[in-house]
Design a protein around this motif. Structure first.
Motif, short mmCIF file in Angstrom:
data_model
loop_
_atom_site.label_atom_id
_atom_site.label_comp_id
_atom_site.label_asym_id
_atom_site.label_seq_id
_atom_site.Cartn_x
_atom_site.Cartn_y
_atom_site.Cartn_z
N ALA A 12 7.66 -8.20 12.09
CA ALA A 12 7.60 -6.95 11.33
C ALA A 12 8.99 -6.33 11.25
CB ALA A 12 6.64 -5.97 12.00
N ALA A 13 9.12 -5.40 10.32
CA ALA A 13 10.36 -4.64 10.17
C ALA A 13 10.02 -3.28 9.59
CB ALA A 13 11.33 -5.37 9.25
N GLN A 14 10.94 -2.34 9.77
CA GLN A 14 10.80 -1.01 9.20
C GLN A 14 12.10 -0.65 8.48
OE1 GLN A 14 9.65 1.88 12.13
NE2 GLN A 14 7.91 0.67 12.83
N LEU A 15 11.96 -0.17 7.28
CA LEU A 15 13.11 0.23 6.48
C LEU A 15 13.03 1.74 6.26
CD1 LEU A 15 12.95 -2.63 3.83
CD2 LEU A 15 14.30 -2.57 5.92
N GLU A 16 14.10 2.44 6.57
CA GLU A 16 14.08 3.90 6.44
C GLU A 16 14.77 4.35 5.16
OE1 GLU A 16 14.70 6.41 9.73
OE2 GLU A 16 14.14 4.88 11.18
N ASN A 17 14.26 5.44 4.63
CA ASN A 17 14.84 6.11 3.46
C ASN A 17 15.01 5.20 2.25
OD1 ASN A 17 15.07 8.61 4.90
ND2 ASN A 17 16.87 7.74 5.92
N VAL A 18 14.02 4.36 2.00
CA VAL A 18 14.01 3.53 0.80
C VAL A 18 12.65 3.70 0.12
CG1 VAL A 18 15.63 1.78 1.65
CG2 VAL A 18 13.19 1.46 2.01
N GLU B 254 -4.52 5.71 8.15
CA GLU B 254 -4.62 5.80 9.60
C GLU B 254 -4.26 4.45 10.21
OE1 GLU B 254 -8.27 6.34 12.72
OE2 GLU B 254 -8.33 7.55 10.89
N ASN B 255 -3.48 4.46 11.26
CA ASN B 255 -3.04 3.24 11.95
C ASN B 255 -2.43 2.21 11.00
OD1 ASN B 255 -3.97 4.18 14.49
ND2 ASN B 255 -6.04 3.52 13.97
N PRO B 256 -1.38 2.59 10.29
CA PRO B 256 -0.83 1.68 9.26
C PRO B 256 -0.33 0.35 9.81
CG PRO B 256 0.66 3.52 9.67
CD PRO B 256 -0.61 3.82 10.40
N SER B 257 0.28 0.34 10.98
CA SER B 257 0.81 -0.92 11.52
C SER B 257 -0.31 -1.92 11.78
CB SER B 257 1.59 -0.67 12.81
OG SER B 257 2.69 0.15 12.55
N VAL B 258 -1.41 -1.45 12.32
CA VAL B 258 -2.55 -2.31 12.59
C VAL B 258 -3.16 -2.78 11.27
CG1 VAL B 258 -4.89 -2.39 13.56
CG2 VAL B 258 -3.06 -1.23 14.81
N LEU B 259 -3.31 -1.86 10.34
CA LEU B 259 -3.93 -2.18 9.05
C LEU B 259 -3.16 -3.25 8.29
CD1 LEU B 259 -6.20 -1.31 6.97
CD2 LEU B 259 -4.37 0.00 5.92
N ILE B 260 -1.83 -3.10 8.21
CA ILE B 260 -1.07 -4.08 7.43
C ILE B 260 -0.98 -5.42 8.15
CG2 ILE B 260 0.15 -2.34 6.08
CD1 ILE B 260 2.67 -2.89 7.75
N ALA B 261 -1.01 -5.40 9.48
CA ALA B 261 -1.04 -6.67 10.22
C ALA B 261 -2.35 -7.40 9.94
CB ALA B 261 -0.87 -6.42 11.71
N LEU C 264 0.88 -1.16 0.00
CA LEU C 264 0.00 0.00 0.00
C LEU C 264 0.92 1.21 0.00
CD1 LEU C 264 -2.99 0.85 0.10
CD2 LEU C 264 -2.72 1.05 2.57
N ASP C 265 0.94 1.92 -1.12
CA ASP C 265 1.89 3.03 -1.29
C ASP C 265 1.24 4.38 -1.03
OD1 ASP C 265 4.31 4.17 -1.74
OD2 ASP C 265 4.35 3.85 -3.90
N ARG C 266 0.46 4.44 0.05
CA ARG C 266 -0.14 5.71 0.45
C ARG C 266 -0.32 5.73 1.96
NH1 ARG C 266 -5.86 5.03 1.22
NH2 ARG C 266 -6.62 3.11 0.26
N VAL D 148 5.02 4.79 5.45
CA VAL D 148 4.71 5.61 6.63
C VAL D 148 5.80 6.67 6.73
CG1 VAL D 148 4.33 5.65 9.12
CG2 VAL D 148 3.66 3.63 7.80
N GLY D 149 5.50 7.88 6.28
CA GLY D 149 6.51 8.93 6.27
C GLY D 149 7.66 8.55 5.37
N ASN D 150 8.88 8.56 5.93
CA ASN D 150 10.05 8.18 5.13
C ASN D 150 10.45 6.71 5.36
OD1 ASN D 150 11.07 8.41 7.72
ND2 ASN D 150 13.01 9.30 7.06
N ARG D 151 9.52 5.93 5.91
CA ARG D 151 9.77 4.52 6.18
C ARG D 151 8.83 3.63 5.39
NH1 ARG D 151 8.15 3.86 11.90
NH2 ARG D 151 6.89 5.64 11.38
#
Length: 192
Positions: free
Chosen positions: A165-171, A104-111, A99-101, A132-135
């Motif tokens: 889960a994981a978070q990748l920054e600036n990609v 609201e509550n992205p972590s919950v939504l993608i889980a 989901l490239d937009r 989510v922002g720059n992540r």
């Protein structure tokens, strides 16, 4: 062997303290915790899970109130269905979607979307990416054959075998997906 921390606490309260009384709100919170960790009593449940749920219900947990806690907005529901609708099958038994937009509550939504993908016949593992922002946040779920914790650790994240889960920054989304697919290939080679 407990499904969740809430189940363990309910069990301790049930068997260690005679005639315990506690506020219904606390019983509902614990019941909600069990529901989340067992995916609505579908995974990692046993007799003790249902005994704990019955104990919480006896102590005032209103299952209808708990279900209301999990309601989502129409926009969130539509985003989740978009994730499921646009999923692709990779490596025969894995689903991946993005989901490239902003939502609201992205972590919950993608889980939730990752859990939903596991309900599709033939899907053993699911990965959902979201901006989510720059992540780029990644939620991974498994029915048990693939240890998604090890996969997410390769990306700097963590969790447990069935959910991580994981978070990748600036990609970018494309870079994140390519990195994820490379780590999946590495994992498959390591485990075969």
């Amino acid at each position: 062997y407990s499904s969740s921390t809430c189940e363990m606490i309910a069990e301790v309260l049930q068997y260690m303290v005679d005639d315990i009384k506690f506020p219904a709100l606390e019983a509902e919170c614990m019941y909600a915790g069990i529901m989340i960790d067992t995916r609505n009593f579908m995974n990692r449940t046993g007799v003790r899970t249902f005994e704990a749920a019955a104990f919480l219900k006896k102590n005032g947990a209103d299952t209808i109130s708990v279900r209301r806690l999990f309601k989502s907005s129409f926009d969130a529901y539509m985003a989740k269905t978009e994730i499921v609708r646009t999923a692709e099958i990779i490596f025969d038994n894995m689903a991946i979607s993005e989901l490239d937009r902003e939502v609201e509550n992205p972590s919950v939504l993608i889980a939730q979307a990752a859990d939903e993908l596991l309900s599709i016949d033939g899907i053993e593992v699911s990965y959902v990416l979201c901006k989510v922002g720059n992540r780029i946040c990644i939620s991974a779920r498994s029915l048990g054959k693939v240890n998604v914790q090890k996969l997410m650790e390769k990306l700097g994240g963590g969790g447990h075998q069935a959910g991580a889960a994981a978070q990748l920054e600036n990609v970018s989304m494309e870079e994140a997906r390519e990195l994820l697919e490379n780590k999946i290939e590495e994992y498959i080679e390591e485990t075969n």
